[in-house]
Each structure stands twice: as C-alpha cells, then as structure tokens.
Design a protein around this motif. Structure first.
Motif, PDB file in Angstrom:
ATOM      1  N   GLY A  94       0.777  -1.225   0.000  1.00 51.78           N
ATOM      2  CA  GLY A  94       0.000   0.000   0.000  1.00 51.78           C
ATOM      3  C   GLY A  94       0.813   1.282   0.000  1.00 51.78           C
ATOM      4  N   VAL A  95       2.112   1.162  -0.258  1.00 50.52           N
ATOM      5  CA  VAL A  95       2.951   2.366  -0.325  1.00 50.52           C
ATOM      6  C   VAL A  95       2.655   3.101  -1.633  1.00 50.52           C
ATOM      7  CG1 VAL A  95       5.312   3.235  -0.357  1.00 50.52           C
ATOM      8  CG2 VAL A  95       4.734   1.248   1.054  1.00 50.52           C
ATOM      9  N   ARG A  96       2.378   4.398  -1.552  1.00 54.05           N
ATOM     10  CA  ARG A  96       1.979   5.166  -2.727  1.00 54.05           C
ATOM     11  C   ARG A  96       3.162   5.781  -3.469  1.00 54.05           C
ATOM     12  NH1 ARG A  96      -3.272   6.954  -2.977  1.00 54.05           N
ATOM     13  NH2 ARG A  96      -4.654   5.336  -2.161  1.00 54.05           N
ATOM     14  N   SER A  97       4.103   6.314  -2.712  1.00 50.08           N
ATOM     15  CA  SER A  97       5.224   6.962  -3.382  1.00 50.08           C
ATOM     16  C   SER A  97       6.527   6.652  -2.673  1.00 50.08           C
ATOM     17  CB  SER A  97       4.984   8.469  -3.476  1.00 50.08           C
ATOM     18  OG  SER A  97       5.596   9.136  -2.401  1.00 50.08           O
ATOM     19  N   ALA A  98       7.631   6.784  -3.415  1.00 47.62           N
ATOM     20  CA  ALA A  98       8.944   6.446  -2.871  1.00 47.62           C
ATOM     21  C   ALA A  98       9.995   7.351  -3.502  1.00 47.62           C
ATOM     22  CB  ALA A  98       9.264   4.984  -3.168  1.00 47.62           C
ATOM     23  N   SER A  99      10.984   7.743  -2.723  1.00 45.31           N
ATOM     24  CA  SER A  99      12.083   8.545  -3.260  1.00 45.31           C
ATOM     25  C   SER A  99      13.193   7.608  -3.748  1.00 45.31           C
ATOM     26  CB  SER A  99      12.635   9.452  -2.167  1.00 45.31           C
ATOM     27  OG  SER A  99      13.248   8.674  -1.164  1.00 45.31           O
ATOM     28  N   SER A 100      14.140   8.153  -4.477  1.00 48.53           N
ATOM     29  CA  SER A 100      15.269   7.338  -4.931  1.00 48.53           C
ATOM     30  C   SER A 100      16.039   6.793  -3.730  1.00 48.53           C
ATOM     31  CB  SER A 100      16.185   8.154  -5.841  1.00 48.53           C
ATOM     32  OG  SER A 100      16.632   9.326  -5.193  1.00 48.53           O
ATOM     33  N   ASP A 101      16.002   7.537  -2.636  1.00 44.35           N
ATOM     34  CA  ASP A 101      16.624   7.069  -1.400  1.00 44.35           C
ATOM     35  C   ASP A 101      15.930   5.809  -0.880  1.00 44.35           C
ATOM     36  OD1 ASP A 101      18.852   7.972   0.042  1.00 44.35           O
ATOM     37  OD2 ASP A 101      17.940   9.946   0.287  1.00 44.35           O
ATOM     38  N   ASP A 102      14.618   5.857  -0.850  1.00 43.74           N
ATOM     39  CA  ASP A 102      13.828   4.713  -0.378  1.00 43.74           C
ATOM     40  C   ASP A 102      14.111   3.488  -1.234  1.00 43.74           C
ATOM     41  OD1 ASP A 102      12.633   6.464   1.400  1.00 43.74           O
ATOM     42  OD2 ASP A 102      10.890   6.819   0.122  1.00 43.74           O
ATOM     43  N   LEU A 103      13.999   3.685  -2.549  1.00 46.60           N
ATOM     44  CA  LEU A 103      14.209   2.567  -3.467  1.00 46.60           C
ATOM     45  C   LEU A 103      15.609   1.993  -3.318  1.00 46.60           C
ATOM     46  CD1 LEU A 103      12.507   3.968  -6.693  1.00 46.60           C
ATOM     47  CD2 LEU A 103      11.809   1.965  -5.371  1.00 46.60           C
ATOM     48  N   GLY A 104      16.595   2.893  -3.262  1.00 39.53           N
ATOM     49  CA  GLY A 104      17.979   2.451  -3.147  1.00 39.53           C
ATOM     50  C   GLY A 104      18.225   1.649  -1.881  1.00 39.53           C
TER      51      GLY A 104
END
Lengths: 215, 215
Positions: free
Chosen positions: A26-36
DNA sequence: TATTGTGAACCGGTTCACAGCG
DNA sequence: CGCTGTGAACCGGTTCACAATA
C-alpha cells in the motif's frame, strides 16, 4: 549515446521487484533514497539508471510507485505475453513447469520437449511433453518466443542450435556449459553450478562465526 | 592492492569449466588465446584474471591444462568437501536434491528442511526432510557450510536470518526477492525470474528471424 | 524545502603494447 | 620465435555536486 549497461538492466529488474512489494503493502510513493535502500543500491544509481529511459519522478516528491512500476514493466517488455517452452524434461525441467510465473499473464508455458520416449507423451503442468524432433514445427505453430534449456551439458549446444533455427529469440540456459548462440538470439545463464563455485571462492577464507559473539 | 573483481571470479569459474572439458578431450596444453576463444573472452582478459593469483603458464608454450585446472580448483576453494543443506523442499528443492554435483566429492548434501508436516520425514535423494525448527541443532551437528534457499518469496528473509544464526557461511538464493544477510554470510542469487525479465528486455526490440535467410 | 535530473569528476576494470623469458 | 606476464592507457560505469523545479 551508447547502449544501456547490462548492470543497469539487472537493477531495473530489482527496482521492479521492490516496487511490486511496495504496491502490495500500500505504499503510494517512494524517493530514490527509499528505493535504493531496499534494493541495496545508492540513490544516485537509482536516478541514473532511470534517467537512461526518461523522467519518471516529481522533484521534491519522489516517484509514484504505481506509475514507475508500470513504466519499468513497459521498459522491460513485460506488457505482452511471452510464449515459453521447456527443453529437457528431467527433474529440473519438470519442476520449472510448475513455476509460479506461468500462472500469471506475462509468461505462458506453451510446450515441453524431450528426447526420451519414456517421458514423451506425459502431461506435466499445463502441457504434454513432445519429441524434440518436432521443435521446428511446434515453434512455428505456437509462436515460441523463449525457452528454458534444462538438458544435460552434453546436449546443450545442439539444443541451442535447434532453438535458434526454430526462431526462438531468447534462451535461459540452466546447463553448466559455455554455449554459443547466433547474434539474434539472446542467451542468459541461470547457473546453479557456477553460483555454487563463486560462493565457495568467497566463503573459503573468511572465518566462520555462529551467532553474534565468538569465543 | 584492491580486491579481486567479482567479474574475474565469475570468469575463473568459466575457465575451470573449459579446462575440465579440455582435459576430458585429452587436450594437454592451451594458450590464453585458446582459452579465451572457448570462454568468449579476450586473451588479455584471461591472462590478467590469472595474474591476480600468480603465474601459471610457460612463456612461449601456454598453460598445462591439468596444472591450471588444479590451480583454479584450489583458488576457488574446491579442494575440500562442502556440506550443503536445502531449505524448502517444494518442487525445486526436490529437483535440486538430485543435482549431479552431489554425486562427486566437492558438494555433499547433508540435510533438507521444510516447514510442511506433509513433507517432513520423507526421504528425498540422499537425505530425509527435517523440520526447519531443528536447523540450528542440525547445522552444528553436521557442520553445514552452504545452503540452497528454495522457499517461497515471503519466507526467504526469515530463512536467511535463521541460516546466518546457525553459522551457515554461504547461501544460494533461488527466491525472487531482495534479501539481506549479515556481512559474514555470502549470498549469491540464482534468479530464474530475474533472468527471464532481463531476457525480455533484450529480446523485445530485435527483429525475429527464422533460419538464416529472411523474406 | 525536498528531491529529481544531469554534466563532470572519479575510479576501477578492460584493453593494450611490449618487455621478459622459455 | 612464441606466448606469458604486466605497467600504462583507455574507457565506461559509478559517484558526486548542484542546478532545476514541483
């Protein structure tokens, strides 16, 4: 402008995996930091990898999970169904016939081949095993795109030649040998044996530890 | 001096494979040119890779197949037997229990684990399936070095944690998820799902051709 | 203000040319 | 003379710093 680095393609697959998990949670958005962080890659790397293909984020806000996931699926060619055959119905081939991906849309198991008369004719998973001699015919008929190659090492090169001649575009090779395919056929190795040997290289020297404290 | 590039380790495995084939065919010696041709690598690269570990050739003559093979086996840590366990005895785990490498000396299957009571107790290949709850105990008893991780994606991280806590040094991960292991545990992915997705990336755009002549 | 997108710097692996040596 | 071993050049992927912008 040069081609996309192979390492980038590999990481795109990882990002897609991470985004799929995020979407399920259910996560809507993510930063490149989160993804990394989740993909074990630097945020720089995430952004650079994506920049090869376009702009998918919003400055100040990051990436919309659903959107980026859709884009990555498109980039990786996962928006249309792929017809897959298994060549070599030994233990491994039989196990792969039940591979969960075949339940979903992207990959459809459309044929299975072997040379052993004892196996030919048997129904395994969704398909019936056919003689490898009929490969060319069946490949044309069912538009086989990709193949899992799970034959013994000694039979692998011949099978690759036959698959290439039959117009199959990509081969996932499980046999522990170096095989050669023509330019227009992509070969990827899923190499248990090699993986095991790389593992022993790295593990051999390091000290063994059990739990957190030793001694 | 820095560490050995991961790509070099991967190629060493290939060289070993090539040398083993050569030895079986009775070939006594090979130049870096010969090795490179078969391994799909430049002769420079072969020599540079080997140079990280010492001098194994004879100027003017090339490499003695048997000698270089022995050296590579030593470098890769393949001179002593490794105790392997399989965690997750679904289709794939069961197929791997019969993996040919277990017939030879280097890799010995010493345990198999699952959580499903329907599978626990069954004899598969050379071992009897045990409860995953007994992992720590069994690992200590039989000195498990390495593990094949063939559990569902959702169970993979817990299994990695348990394996690390039990002192297992290396894990070959077949589950299609990003998992994290402590520093002292080496993780290698043998990723069918990722391999398939890389394949579609490369195959999607190129034109299909059947046989040698089109049109 | 937060985070992306990107040109430039950096670094490490690959390529190369050739010295070293059987 | 042929082929290995290796220091140096090169190149491309990764890292970085920062300008762009929602």
């Amino acid at each position: 402008m040069s081609a996309i680095p192979a390492a980038t393609v590999g990481r795109l697959v990882t990002y897609l995996r991470v985004l799929t998990e995020m979407e399920q949670e259910g996560v809507r958005s993510a930063s490149s930091d989160d993804l990394g962080a989740v993909a074990h890659v630097s945020a720089f790397q995430v952004r650079k990898d994506l920049a090869y293909f376009g702009r998918f984020g919003t400055r100040g806000a990051g990436y919309t999970v659903a959107t980026l996931r859709r884009e990555l699926r498109r980039i990786l060619g996962l928006t249309r169904p792929w017809h897959v055959a298994i060549v070599g119905m030994g233990r491994l081939g039989q196990a792969l016939a039940d591979y969960p991906s075949f339940d979903r849309q992207e990959f459809r198991l459309v044929a299975a081949f072997d040379v052993d008369p004892a196996v030919i004719g048997r129904r395994i998973g969704a398909v019936q095993v056919e003689s490898l001699a009929t490969l060319a015919e069946v490949a044309a008929e069912r538009a086989i795109d990709l193949a899992f190659l799970t034959v013994p090492a000694g039979a692998a090169q011949n099978a690759v030649d036959a698959l290439a001649a039959a117009g199959v575009r990509g081969i996932l090779n499980f046999a522990p040998v170096v095989v050669t395919a023509p330019e227009n056929v992509r070969l990827e190795a899923v190499d248990l044996s090699a993986g095991l040997q790389r593992l022993t290289y790295y593990v051999q020297s390091e000290p063994a530890t059990v739990g957190e404290v030793t001694g």
